[in-house]
Structures are given as C-alpha cells and as structure tokens.
Scaffold this motif. Structure first.
Motif, PDB file in Angstrom:
ATOM      1  N   ILE A  31      -7.147   0.737  10.724  1.00  0.00           N
ATOM      2  CA  ILE A  31      -6.706   2.294  10.677  1.00  0.00           C
ATOM      3  C   ILE A  31      -6.164   2.852  11.962  1.00  0.00           C
ATOM      4  O   ILE A  31      -5.054   3.282  12.083  1.00  0.00           O
ATOM      5  N   THR A  32      -6.812   2.538  12.922  1.00  0.00           N
ATOM      6  CA  THR A  32      -6.537   2.769  14.379  1.00  0.00           C
ATOM      7  C   THR A  32      -5.128   2.411  14.633  1.00  0.00           C
ATOM      8  O   THR A  32      -4.281   3.153  15.042  1.00  0.00           O
ATOM      9  N   ALA A  33      -4.819   1.077  14.526  1.00  0.00           N
ATOM     10  CA  ALA A  33      -3.449   0.554  14.525  1.00  0.00           C
ATOM     11  C   ALA A  33      -2.355   1.395  13.747  1.00  0.00           C
ATOM     12  O   ALA A  33      -1.368   1.850  14.238  1.00  0.00           O
ATOM     13  N   ARG A  34      -2.743   1.527  12.545  1.00  0.00           N
ATOM     14  CA  ARG A  34      -1.801   2.180  11.499  1.00  0.00           C
ATOM     15  C   ARG A  34      -1.665   3.754  12.203  1.00  0.00           C
ATOM     16  O   ARG A  34      -0.355   4.045  11.849  1.00  0.00           O
ATOM     17  N   LEU A  35      -2.636   4.366  12.243  1.00  0.00           N
ATOM     18  CA  LEU A  35      -2.472   5.793  12.738  1.00  0.00           C
ATOM     19  C   LEU A  35      -2.047   6.004  14.065  1.00  0.00           C
ATOM     20  O   LEU A  35      -1.943   6.950  14.731  1.00  0.00           O
TER      21      LEU A  35
ATOM     22  N   PHE B  62       0.932  -1.217   0.066  1.00  0.00           N
ATOM     23  CA  PHE B  62      -0.171   0.094   0.094  1.00  0.00           C
ATOM     24  C   PHE B  62       1.076   1.081  -0.085  1.00  0.00           C
ATOM     25  O   PHE B  62       1.669   1.360   0.579  1.00  0.00           O
ATOM     26  N   GLY B  63       0.637   1.970  -1.031  1.00  0.00           N
ATOM     27  CA  GLY B  63       1.453   3.396  -1.026  1.00  0.00           C
ATOM     28  C   GLY B  63       1.341   4.203  -2.216  1.00  0.00           C
ATOM     29  O   GLY B  63       0.315   3.978  -2.926  1.00  0.00           O
ATOM     30  N   ASN B  64       2.379   4.528  -2.490  1.00  0.00           N
ATOM     31  CA  ASN B  64       2.317   5.644  -3.786  1.00  0.00           C
ATOM     32  C   ASN B  64       2.761   5.007  -4.967  1.00  0.00           C
ATOM     33  O   ASN B  64       2.692   5.463  -6.175  1.00  0.00           O
ATOM     34  N   GLY B  65       3.122   3.810  -4.901  1.00  0.00           N
ATOM     35  CA  GLY B  65       3.504   2.940  -6.189  1.00  0.00           C
ATOM     36  C   GLY B  65       2.534   2.807  -7.080  1.00  0.00           C
ATOM     37  O   GLY B  65       1.682   2.482  -6.690  1.00  0.00           O
ATOM     38  N   ARG B  66       2.818   3.059  -8.544  1.00  0.00           N
ATOM     39  CA  ARG B  66       1.874   2.930  -9.461  1.00  0.00           C
ATOM     40  C   ARG B  66       2.326   1.825 -10.573  1.00  0.00           C
ATOM     41  O   ARG B  66       3.459   2.130 -10.760  1.00  0.00           O
ATOM     42  N   ALA B  67       1.569   1.276 -11.272  1.00  0.00           N
ATOM     43  CA  ALA B  67       1.649   0.452 -12.640  1.00  0.00           C
ATOM     44  C   ALA B  67       1.877   1.428 -13.470  1.00  0.00           C
ATOM     45  O   ALA B  67       1.596   2.396 -13.653  1.00  0.00           O
ATOM     46  N   ARG B  68       2.926   0.883 -14.319  1.00  0.00           N
ATOM     47  CA  ARG B  68       3.261   1.726 -15.778  1.00  0.00           C
ATOM     48  C   ARG B  68       1.910   1.422 -16.624  1.00  0.00           C
ATOM     49  O   ARG B  68       1.724   0.074 -16.756  1.00  0.00           O
ATOM     50  N   VAL B  69       1.616   2.353 -17.227  1.00  0.00           N
ATOM     51  CA  VAL B  69       0.442   2.082 -18.153  1.00  0.00           C
ATOM     52  C   VAL B  69       0.787   2.676 -19.544  1.00  0.00           C
ATOM     53  O   VAL B  69       1.601   3.565 -19.442  1.00  0.00           O
ATOM     54  N   SER B  70       0.117   2.242 -20.419  1.00  0.00           N
ATOM     55  CA  SER B  70       0.641   2.798 -22.131  1.00  0.00           C
ATOM     56  C   SER B  70      -0.174   3.809 -22.337  1.00  0.00           C
ATOM     57  O   SER B  70       0.505   4.617 -23.197  1.00  0.00           O
ATOM     58  N   GLY B  71      -1.203   4.188 -21.827  1.00  0.00           N
ATOM     59  CA  GLY B  71      -1.906   5.261 -21.977  1.00  0.00           C
ATOM     60  C   GLY B  71      -2.811   5.313 -23.396  1.00  0.00           C
ATOM     61  O   GLY B  71      -3.402   6.151 -23.774  1.00  0.00           O
TER      62      GLY B  71
ATOM     63  N   TYR C 209      -8.732   3.559  -0.243  1.00  0.00           N
ATOM     64  CA  TYR C 209      -7.793   3.090  -1.141  1.00  0.00           C
ATOM     65  C   TYR C 209      -7.137   1.827  -0.606  1.00  0.00           C
ATOM     66  O   TYR C 209      -6.610   0.893  -1.244  1.00  0.00           O
ATOM     67  N   GLY C 210      -6.685   1.930   0.616  1.00  0.00           N
ATOM     68  CA  GLY C 210      -6.107   0.694   1.375  1.00  0.00           C
ATOM     69  C   GLY C 210      -7.023  -0.431   1.630  1.00  0.00           C
ATOM     70  O   GLY C 210      -6.656  -1.377   2.132  1.00  0.00           O
TER      71      GLY C 210
ATOM     72  N   ASP D   1      -5.934  16.960   6.660  1.00  0.00           N
ATOM     73  CA  ASP D   1      -4.641  15.917   6.631  1.00  0.00           C
ATOM     74  C   ASP D   1      -5.323  14.539   7.489  1.00  0.00           C
ATOM     75  O   ASP D   1      -5.366  13.495   6.944  1.00  0.00           O
ATOM     76  N   PRO D   2      -5.634  15.020   8.757  1.00  0.00           N
ATOM     77  CA  PRO D   2      -6.077  13.643   9.492  1.00  0.00           C
ATOM     78  C   PRO D   2      -7.323  13.141   8.879  1.00  0.00           C
ATOM     79  O   PRO D   2      -7.429  11.816   9.020  1.00  0.00           O
ATOM     80  N   GLN D   3      -8.396  13.977   8.314  1.00  0.00           N
ATOM     81  CA  GLN D   3      -9.345  13.038   7.765  1.00  0.00           C
ATOM     82  C   GLN D   3      -9.071  12.516   6.382  1.00  0.00           C
ATOM     83  O   GLN D   3      -9.385  11.327   6.117  1.00  0.00           O
ATOM     84  N   ARG D   4      -8.180  13.227   5.671  1.00  0.00           N
ATOM     85  CA  ARG D   4      -7.850  12.741   4.347  1.00  0.00           C
ATOM     86  C   ARG D   4      -7.114  11.574   4.614  1.00  0.00           C
ATOM     87  O   ARG D   4      -7.121  10.280   3.925  1.00  0.00           O
ATOM     88  N   GLN D   5      -6.263  11.257   5.511  1.00  0.00           N
ATOM     89  CA  GLN D   5      -5.362  10.179   5.905  1.00  0.00           C
ATOM     90  C   GLN D   5      -6.190   8.857   6.211  1.00  0.00           C
ATOM     91  O   GLN D   5      -6.099   7.900   5.572  1.00  0.00           O
TER      92      GLN D   5
END
Length: 175
Positions: free
Chosen positions: A148-152, A98-107, A140-141, A129-133
């Motif tokens: 979420i409680t454990a992660r944050l 989970f994170g910002n990594g993205r697959a490459r796509v041809s477009g 997304y995750g 920020d706290p709400q968005r996170q």
C-alpha cells in the motif's frame, strides 16, 4: 421470531441442514459482492462463495459469539478466502486486475442480488478518502502495508495510521 446469525451457526454446529440453508440465504447476499469485488471472474467468485459456506459449515463449532458477530465471522472468512484465491491466481500468472471491473452475473442466485450493496460499502463511503483508499487496498486488494505504501507513495507510518483509524471508525459505525 427471526433467528439470529449466531443461533443459526450454533444450529449448524449441531448438524442442522435447514439452519445452514437459512444461513446461506441470509448471508450470501452480504458476502457475494465482497468476493466479486476482489476476484472479478464469475467462475472464481462462485467457487469461492461455495468454499466460504462449506468452510462455515465445517467450522461452525469453532464460532465464538463472544469474539465475533456472525456477520464479521463470515465476512472475514470470505475476504480471506477470496484474497487467498487472488494471490494463488497471481502466482500462477493469471494477473487478475485490481480495480472497479466487475464480473457480469445473472442475478438469479440469492447471493447475486445486490440487496443493499451491503453494510461494508456504505461504511467505506463514510470514511475520509485517505483512510478509505488505504483500507480498500488492504481489504479488497489484499495488499500488505508495504505494498500500500508503494502504491500510494506514502510513508509506512502514515499508511499504518490510516488503516488503524479506518478500522476504528468502521467498528464504531457497525456497532
């Protein structure tokens, strides 16, 4: 005159293949970035996108415009299927990050064009920020409130409040 999403879904429910093609062309650019953000692997993303639209075709008769907009109906379907695939992969031991990594796509596919990075990303950026996170971890995750409680490292009540407030703000901004 442009046909609205609800009209296209009604036509799909009557078996109109042309309406389905127009529905796909209009909404694939909306849901593809969402699916890609959740799954990351281009093969999984493409398969999930296919499943989302196949399921939309199959369940078009169940669409109720009094309950949802076409966009919300489809985005929720895409999110749920992507999270279901992600969780299945985790159970198989694939350990998708989970994170910002993205697959490459041809477009080349309409769904792969960034178009406008969708309404969702603009709405998310406008949240505190706290709400968005918290909402990103849930949306997304695919994390539960407890996860979420454990992660944050935040109390469960705070996470629940942040999620409720963020969803209220999203509803207001999308109106």
């Amino acid at each position: 005159m442009a046909t609205g999403g609800a009209d296209l879904i009604r036509e799909m429910a009557r078996g109109d293949h042309d309406a389905f093609a127009r529905f796909y062309d209009r909404y694939a650019p909306l849901v593809y970035p969402l699916i890609r953000r959740i799954l990351h692997d281009s093969g999984d993303v493409a398969a999930c996108l296919h499943d989302v639209f196949w399921q939309s075709w199959q369940q078009a008769k169940a669409f109720d415009p009094a309950r949802d907009t076409a966009e919300a109906w489809l985005v929720n379907r895409a999110r749920d299927l992507a999270i279901e695939r992600m969780r299945a992969a985790r159970r198989r031991g694939a350990g998708l990050p989970f994170g910002n990594g993205r697959a490459r796509v041809s477009g080349e596919e309409p769904a792969e064009r960034p178009l406008d990075r969708s309404v969702l990303s603009r709405v998310f950026e406008r949240l505190p920020d706290p709400q968005r996170q918290a909402l990103e971890l849930a949306y997304y995750g695919g994390l539960t409130q407890t996860e979420i409680t454990a992660r944050l490292k935040q109390p469960l009540g705070s996470v629940k409040t942040r999620l409720r407030l963020s969803l209220d703000r999203v509803r207001e901004m999308v109106k």
